[in-house]
Scaffold this motif. Structure first.
Motif, PDB file in Angstrom:
ATOM      1  N   GLN A 273      35.811 -23.406  39.023  1.00 29.37           N
ATOM      2  CA  GLN A 273      34.258 -23.020  39.868  1.00 29.37           C
ATOM      3  C   GLN A 273      33.345 -22.607  39.255  1.00 29.37           C
ATOM      4  OE1 GLN A 273      36.424 -21.259  44.181  1.00 29.37           O
ATOM      5  NE2 GLN A 273      36.950 -19.873  42.616  1.00 29.37           N
ATOM      6  N   GLY A 274      32.385 -22.599  39.834  1.00 30.26           N
ATOM      7  CA  GLY A 274      31.202 -22.257  39.399  1.00 30.26           C
ATOM      8  C   GLY A 274      30.745 -20.740  39.979  1.00 30.26           C
ATOM      9  N   CYS A 275      29.560 -20.383  40.327  1.00 29.86           N
ATOM     10  CA  CYS A 275      29.680 -19.164  41.118  1.00 29.86           C
ATOM     11  C   CYS A 275      27.996 -19.528  42.041  1.00 29.86           C
ATOM     12  CB  CYS A 275      29.118 -17.647  40.171  1.00 29.86           C
ATOM     13  SG  CYS A 275      27.545 -18.257  38.628  1.00 29.86           S
ATOM     14  N   ASN A 276      27.552 -18.088  42.803  1.00 35.75           N
ATOM     15  CA  ASN A 276      26.474 -18.318  43.478  1.00 35.75           C
ATOM     16  C   ASN A 276      24.937 -18.031  42.345  1.00 35.75           C
ATOM     17  OD1 ASN A 276      26.420 -15.851  42.781  1.00 35.75           O
ATOM     18  ND2 ASN A 276      25.156 -15.380  44.806  1.00 35.75           N
TER      19      ASN A 276
ATOM     20  N   MET B 199      32.309  -9.445  55.392  1.00 33.13           N
ATOM     21  CA  MET B 199      33.875  -9.625  54.829  1.00 33.13           C
ATOM     22  C   MET B 199      34.704 -11.059  55.877  1.00 33.13           C
ATOM     23  SD  MET B 199      35.466  -6.976  52.002  1.00 33.13           S
ATOM     24  CE  MET B 199      35.602  -5.727  53.216  1.00 33.13           C
ATOM     25  N   MET B 200      33.963 -10.718  56.234  1.00 29.68           N
ATOM     26  CA  MET B 200      35.283 -12.190  58.097  1.00 29.68           C
ATOM     27  C   MET B 200      34.492 -13.321  57.590  1.00 29.68           C
ATOM     28  SD  MET B 200      38.150 -11.105  59.302  1.00 29.68           S
ATOM     29  CE  MET B 200      38.016 -11.708  60.648  1.00 29.68           C
ATOM     30  N   THR B 201      33.315 -13.650  56.658  1.00 30.12           N
ATOM     31  CA  THR B 201      32.343 -15.235  56.399  1.00 30.12           C
ATOM     32  C   THR B 201      32.340 -15.414  54.917  1.00 30.12           C
ATOM     33  OG1 THR B 201      30.465 -13.996  56.140  1.00 30.12           O
ATOM     34  CG2 THR B 201      31.105 -14.906  58.908  1.00 30.12           C
ATOM     35  N   PHE B 202      32.859 -14.236  54.251  1.00 27.54           N
ATOM     36  CA  PHE B 202      32.638 -14.714  52.657  1.00 27.54           C
ATOM     37  C   PHE B 202      33.095 -16.089  51.986  1.00 27.54           C
ATOM     38  CE2 PHE B 202      34.872 -14.234  48.373  1.00 27.54           C
ATOM     39  CZ  PHE B 202      34.409 -13.723  47.576  1.00 27.54           C
ATOM     40  N   PRO B 203      34.453 -16.247  52.403  1.00 29.69           N
ATOM     41  CA  PRO B 203      34.837 -17.740  51.733  1.00 29.69           C
ATOM     42  C   PRO B 203      34.636 -18.927  51.844  1.00 29.69           C
ATOM     43  CG  PRO B 203      36.750 -16.160  52.763  1.00 29.69           C
ATOM     44  CD  PRO B 203      35.973 -15.347  53.249  1.00 29.69           C
ATOM     45  N   LEU B 204      33.897 -19.097  53.570  1.00 33.40           N
ATOM     46  CA  LEU B 204      32.599 -19.626  53.676  1.00 33.40           C
ATOM     47  C   LEU B 204      31.813 -19.525  53.311  1.00 33.40           C
ATOM     48  CD1 LEU B 204      33.864 -19.713  57.412  1.00 33.40           C
ATOM     49  CD2 LEU B 204      34.571 -21.645  55.837  1.00 33.40           C
ATOM     50  N   ARG B 205      30.748 -18.609  52.495  1.00 34.08           N
ATOM     51  CA  ARG B 205      29.330 -18.715  51.940  1.00 34.08           C
ATOM     52  C   ARG B 205      30.114 -18.622  50.673  1.00 34.08           C
ATOM     53  NH1 ARG B 205      28.369 -13.771  51.775  1.00 34.08           N
ATOM     54  NH2 ARG B 205      30.307 -12.417  52.834  1.00 34.08           N
ATOM     55  N   PHE B 206      31.388 -18.110  50.465  1.00 31.02           N
ATOM     56  CA  PHE B 206      31.092 -17.953  48.550  1.00 31.02           C
ATOM     57  C   PHE B 206      30.807 -19.646  48.887  1.00 31.02           C
ATOM     58  CE2 PHE B 206      34.053 -18.665  44.704  1.00 31.02           C
ATOM     59  CZ  PHE B 206      32.902 -17.507  43.925  1.00 31.02           C
ATOM     60  N   ALA B 207      31.823 -20.567  49.178  1.00 32.21           N
ATOM     61  CA  ALA B 207      31.965 -21.952  48.324  1.00 32.21           C
ATOM     62  C   ALA B 207      31.047 -23.192  49.054  1.00 32.21           C
ATOM     63  CB  ALA B 207      33.441 -23.045  50.190  1.00 32.21           C
ATOM     64  N   ARG B 208      29.473 -22.809  50.136  1.00 29.09           N
ATOM     65  CA  ARG B 208      28.464 -23.167  50.532  1.00 29.09           C
ATOM     66  C   ARG B 208      27.554 -22.875  49.353  1.00 29.09           C
ATOM     67  NH1 ARG B 208      25.370 -24.773  54.917  1.00 29.09           N
ATOM     68  NH2 ARG B 208      23.030 -25.546  53.673  1.00 29.09           N
ATOM     69  N   VAL B 209      27.901 -22.151  48.721  1.00 28.45           N
ATOM     70  CA  VAL B 209      26.328 -21.329  47.672  1.00 28.45           C
ATOM     71  C   VAL B 209      27.147 -21.933  46.963  1.00 28.45           C
ATOM     72  CG1 VAL B 209      26.025 -19.536  48.722  1.00 28.45           C
ATOM     73  CG2 VAL B 209      27.524 -19.462  47.258  1.00 28.45           C
TER      74      VAL B 209
ATOM     75  N   LEU C 289      22.338 -19.433  50.956  1.00 29.98           N
ATOM     76  CA  LEU C 289      22.428 -20.646  52.457  1.00 29.98           C
ATOM     77  C   LEU C 289      21.499 -21.450  53.161  1.00 29.98           C
ATOM     78  CD1 LEU C 289      25.024 -17.812  54.624  1.00 29.98           C
ATOM     79  CD2 LEU C 289      25.929 -20.434  52.613  1.00 29.98           C
ATOM     80  N   GLU C 290      20.321 -21.432  52.524  1.00 28.08           N
ATOM     81  CA  GLU C 290      19.801 -22.408  53.287  1.00 28.08           C
ATOM     82  C   GLU C 290      20.157 -23.857  52.921  1.00 28.08           C
ATOM     83  OE1 GLU C 290      17.555 -18.596  51.677  1.00 28.08           O
ATOM     84  OE2 GLU C 290      18.783 -20.267  51.180  1.00 28.08           O
ATOM     85  N   ASP C 291      19.194 -24.909  53.988  1.00 30.04           N
ATOM     86  CA  ASP C 291      19.513 -26.769  53.589  1.00 30.04           C
ATOM     87  C   ASP C 291      18.449 -26.097  51.715  1.00 30.04           C
ATOM     88  OD1 ASP C 291      17.323 -28.927  53.445  1.00 30.04           O
ATOM     89  OD2 ASP C 291      19.433 -28.919  54.760  1.00 30.04           O
ATOM     90  N   PRO C 292      19.518 -26.945  51.360  1.00 26.54           N
ATOM     91  CA  PRO C 292      19.591 -27.448  50.130  1.00 26.54           C
ATOM     92  C   PRO C 292      18.126 -27.879  49.998  1.00 26.54           C
ATOM     93  CG  PRO C 292      22.177 -28.059  50.252  1.00 26.54           C
ATOM     94  CD  PRO C 292      21.327 -27.714  52.076  1.00 26.54           C
ATOM     95  N   ASP C 293      18.095 -29.070  50.100  1.00 27.85           N
ATOM     96  CA  ASP C 293      16.765 -29.746  50.239  1.00 27.85           C
ATOM     97  C   ASP C 293      15.629 -28.983  50.710  1.00 27.85           C
ATOM     98  OD1 ASP C 293      18.335 -32.602  49.985  1.00 27.85           O
ATOM     99  OD2 ASP C 293      17.874 -33.151  52.342  1.00 27.85           O
TER     100      ASP C 293
END
Length: 392
Positions: free
Chosen positions: A302-305, A251-261, A373-377
């Motif tokens: 926002q959307g979602c993952n 949960m410490m990294t959740f905000p960063l993960r959520f934005a990226r995905v 979290l993979e590289d999008p390409d």
């Protein structure tokens, strides 16, 4: 419990003049008290402490507090799984003769609980379309005790009319329970939209690494909170201290993960919609999403993952797609740091008849993607490989 934001995690242990940066795992099953009076003080709320891990332990408390802060709620309870949270609410707050109304696209095991287990215990159930607040309200009966919905449906990503349903439940005295697993408190806080109870499968996005099985539930009403807690303790829905420790880390990294995905999911949805053989793409921010206007309001742009899509060719093409997209894990889960691909007809919704799945929009070529979290390409290239195999 305070909802004040803090940069420092609560401490479990202090060592002399210093204190740990990372909280420790507390595996003890039992906790000693000095006297019977001291134990009375704990049980009767005059002192804080633990007695037996089934009734609570420090690592579970840390997770409960963290999710409660995210949801803007006073308190919460950590349980052994997301379905433990669903079960503790439904069975902790209802009795034989009550009626429970559910959204018609709940998580598969929630649907099974509604359709098979609750009726066996004398609790009547029915389902209604949560995108239609008027129709949902019409399905409320005099004996309806509780309604259970998800903000975004699994797996067709339809948006519930949360505000309309909350108003109908409030007017009729029905407890509104919202499963916020898909959307998470980063996208929406259901309590601000009239929900009485919020629950999560912490296993998914909040913990985020597919190495934890946990649930969480929070209730506004202290009486309901106590009833849920008592049922969970009696039936042994105890969370593992180790899983709680891992979840706190996640949960410490959740905000960063959520934005990226979300960024990657929106890009993937746009790419899939341009590909030959893809007949449908569902993502809340797309102009062609059936509930886009509602999604914009509830999710604040926002959307979602999650991305759902359909390919032509039925089960044969679906098999070819998963084999061709070999770099994407074909697994019935969501919220991991890695992208996972789910086929509802063979996993989460396999218990439904083909006709029922078709009515809900799930064909043999329908897939649900949990974007990681993979590289999008690189991710898009993996999907292209799967689509090429399906077309062949």
């Amino acid at each position: 419990m305070s909802t004040k934001k803090t940069l420092q995690r609560p401490d479990v242990l202090s060592v002399g003049a210093s204190k740990p940066v990372v909280n420790g795992i507390q595996p003890s099953v039992v906790y000693a008290s000095e006297t019977p009076d001291a134990l009375d003080d704990q049980y009767e709320g005059r002192a804080q402490g633990h007695t037996y891990a089934r009734e609570g332990h420090p690592n579970a408390d840390l997770v409960a507090s963290a999710v409660a802060r995210m949801e803007g709620m006073e308190a919460g309870l950590t349980l052994g799984s997301g379905m433990a949270a669903v079960t503790a609410v439904l069975l902790g707050l209802t009795k034989a003769g009550d009626h429970v109304l559910g959204g018609d696209q709940l998580y598969g095991r929630s649907l099974r609980l509604m359709s098979e287990d609750l009726p066996r215990l004398g609790i009547e159930t029915s389902l209604a379309d949560p995108t239609d607040a008027a129709g949902f309200a019409a399905a409320i009966r005099p004996e309806t005790k509780l309604a259970l919905i998800e903000v975004v449906s699994n797996p067709t990503l339809r948006m519930a009319d949360l505000d309309g349903i909350a108003e109908a439940c409030r007017e009729r005295g029905v407890i509104l329970v919202v499963d916020n697993t898909f959307t998470t408190p980063a996208a929406i806080k259901p309590i601000e939209h009239g929900a009485d109870i919020v629950l999560h499968s912490v296993t998914k996005l909040l913990a985020g690494h597919s190495d934890v099985t946990l649930g969480w539930v929070g209730a506004k009403d202290p009486v309901q909170r106590k009833a849920i807690y008592d049922f969970a303790v009696t039936t042994g829905m105890t969370p593992s201290p180790f899983d709680c420790w891992l979840a706190e880390r996640g949960m410490m990294t959740f905000p960063l993960r959520f934005a990226r995905v979300q960024e990657t999911a929106e890009r993937l949805a746009a790419h899939l919609a341009r590909q030959k053989g893809v007949t449908k793409v569902l993502y809340p921010t797309r102009d062609d999403h059936p509930d886009r206007a509602r999604a914009q309001g509830l999710l604040r742009g926002q959307g979602c993952n999650m991305v759902s899509f359909e390919i032509e060719g039925g089960r044969k093409a679906a098999n070819a797609f998963t084999q061709g997209a070999a770099d994407i894990a074909f697994a019935p889960t969501l919220g991991d740091v890695g992208t996972t691909l789910s086929h509802p007809a063979s996993s989460s919704h396999r218990a439904l008849s083909a006709e029922r799945r078709a009515a809900l929009g799930m064909s043999e070529g329908f897939f649900r993607v949990s974007v990681g979290l993979e590289d999008p390409d690189a991710l898009i290239a993996a999907f292209d490989a799967g689509l090429a195999a399906a077309r062949a």
